[in-house]
Design an enzyme around this catalytic site. Structure first.
Site, mmCIF file in Angstrom:
data_model
loop_
_atom_site.group_PDB
_atom_site.id
_atom_site.type_symbol
_atom_site.label_atom_id
_atom_site.label_comp_id
_atom_site.label_asym_id
_atom_site.label_seq_id
_atom_site.Cartn_x
_atom_site.Cartn_y
_atom_site.Cartn_z
ATOM 1 N N LYS A 9 0.831 -1.212 0.000
ATOM 2 C CA LYS A 9 0.000 0.000 0.000
ATOM 3 C C LYS A 9 0.868 1.267 0.000
ATOM 4 C CE LYS A 9 -2.216 -0.783 3.885
ATOM 5 N NZ LYS A 9 -1.609 -2.039 4.352
ATOM 6 N N ARG A 83 -9.443 1.401 8.925
ATOM 7 C CA ARG A 83 -9.015 0.025 9.189
ATOM 8 C C ARG A 83 -10.045 -0.749 10.005
ATOM 9 N NH1 ARG A 83 -2.975 0.659 8.833
ATOM 10 N NH2 ARG A 83 -1.969 -1.261 9.448
ATOM 11 N N ARG A 122 11.704 -6.868 5.574
ATOM 12 C CA ARG A 122 11.587 -5.460 5.161
ATOM 13 C C ARG A 122 12.481 -4.534 5.984
ATOM 14 N NH1 ARG A 122 5.658 -2.668 4.844
ATOM 15 N NH2 ARG A 122 5.699 -2.631 7.112
ATOM 16 N N ARG A 155 11.440 -2.050 11.179
ATOM 17 C CA ARG A 155 10.422 -1.485 12.061
ATOM 18 C C ARG A 155 10.187 -2.449 13.216
ATOM 19 N NH1 ARG A 155 5.356 0.203 8.357
ATOM 20 N NH2 ARG A 155 4.306 -0.772 10.106
ATOM 21 N N ARG A 166 -0.311 -8.703 13.611
ATOM 22 C CA ARG A 166 -0.831 -7.703 12.662
ATOM 23 C C ARG A 166 -1.705 -8.374 11.601
ATOM 24 N NH1 ARG A 166 4.292 -4.952 10.492
ATOM 25 N NH2 ARG A 166 2.905 -3.532 9.411
HETATM 26 P P1 AMP Z 1 1.018 0.620 9.077
HETATM 27 O O1 AMP Z 1 2.278 1.373 8.827
HETATM 28 O O2 AMP Z 1 -0.125 1.085 8.226
HETATM 29 O O3 AMP Z 1 1.202 -0.875 9.041
HETATM 30 O O4 AMP Z 1 0.579 0.979 10.584
HETATM 31 C C1 AMP Z 1 1.406 0.667 11.694
HETATM 32 C C2 AMP Z 1 0.579 0.560 12.954
HETATM 33 O O5 AMP Z 1 -0.074 1.821 13.216
HETATM 34 C C3 AMP Z 1 -0.565 -0.442 12.897
HETATM 35 O O6 AMP Z 1 -0.138 -1.762 13.190
HETATM 36 C C4 AMP Z 1 -1.505 0.113 13.965
HETATM 37 O O7 AMP Z 1 -1.056 -0.167 15.263
HETATM 38 C C5 AMP Z 1 -1.377 1.616 13.748
HETATM 39 N N1 AMP Z 1 -2.376 2.114 12.762
HETATM 40 C C6 AMP Z 1 -2.141 2.604 11.506
HETATM 41 N N2 AMP Z 1 -3.281 2.968 10.913
HETATM 42 C C7 AMP Z 1 -4.277 2.702 11.787
HETATM 43 C C8 AMP Z 1 -5.695 2.828 11.752
HETATM 44 N N3 AMP Z 1 -6.333 3.307 10.664
HETATM 45 N N4 AMP Z 1 -6.402 2.440 12.851
HETATM 46 C C9 AMP Z 1 -5.780 1.966 13.951
HETATM 47 N N5 AMP Z 1 -4.459 1.803 14.050
HETATM 48 C C10 AMP Z 1 -3.682 2.165 12.988
#
Ligand code: AMP
Length: 211
Positions: A9, A83, A122, A155, A166
């Site tokens: 994404k 989400r 990654r 990360r 996740r």
């Molecule tokens: P990502 O980089 O999109 O994988 O996001 C990393 C982490 O941020 C996720 O595992 C969640 O803990 C938090 N996060 C990101 N976007 C959201 C969202 N829309 N709702 C809730 N938590 C989020």
């Protein structure tokens, strides 16, 4: 941009937003910068992020709607948000009040085994968020970002034990959004396992044609 963690994404969103002059709003990137800056939101979000769970809806909605309101230009591309169904419903309400709407949802489809492999290999730039993969797309110099020279790190939530959580969170809480947006006639599936260029081309052609 809808899809499981590791579906591409972020990578695709950067490319599409640049080409189409859209504001790229990544909830994960925004949260990570809040954590780095030690803000109140960052302090609240941190433990959820580190465990692979979701940050509470009310915090996320306020954060993202604030960014959407400030976004200049012809439109915006949401990456990692909404989400949960509650986030999607509230987003629709808040957008309607702003006389805006989600007009297309790109669903990137990738199988769990591939996601696991992608996420645990990654490496992410600590400065510009560019992503590399230790085997599939390594940087020219180990540990250094090709784009900006920043330091590459794994990360904390890309460690194997957190990745499993996740993915579970995705299937339980985010996957229902596929039906939600499908029901509204705005969702299109894109094969996220195709090559990076091919995926970009597929998304671009959908943007041109309309959903
Ligand atoms: P990502 O980089 O999109 O994988 O996001 C990393 C982490 O941020 C996720 O595992 C969640 O803990 C938090 N996060 C990101 N976007 C959201 C969202 N829309 N709702 C809730 N938590 C989020």
């Amino acid at each position: 941009m809808l899809g499981p963690p590791g579906a591409g994404k972020g990578t695709q969103a950067v490319r599409i937003a640049q080409r189409r002059g859209l504001a790229h709003l990544s909830s994960g990137d925004i949260l990570r910068s809040e954590v780095k800056d030690g803000t109140e939101l960052g302090r609240k979000a941190r433990s959820y992020m580190e465990s692979g769970g979701l940050v509470p809806d009310d915090l996320i909605i306020a954060m993202m709607v604030g960014r959407i309101e400030k976004a200049a230009g012809p439109g915006f591309l949401l990456d990692g948000f909404p989400r949960t169904l509650a986030q999607a419903r509230q987003l629709d309400e808040r957008l309607a009040a702003l006389q805006r709407r989600i007009d297309r949802v790109i669903h990137l489809v990738v199988g769990d085994d591939e996601l696991l492999n992608r996420l645990t290999g990654r490496w992410t730039c600590t400065k510009c968020s560019a992503v590399y993969h230790e085997r599939n797309s390594p940087p020219a110099r180990a540990g250094t970002c090709d784009a900006c020279g920043g330091e590459l790190k794994q990360r904390p939530d890309d460690r194997a034990e957190v990745v499993a959580n996740r993915l579970r969170t995705y299937h339980e809480q985010t996957r229902p959004l596929v039906d939600y947006y499908h029901g509204r006639g705005v969702l299109v599936d894109v094969d996220g396992q195709a090559g990076m260029e091919e995926v970009t081309r597929a998304i671009e052609s959908l943007c041109e044609r309309g959903a």
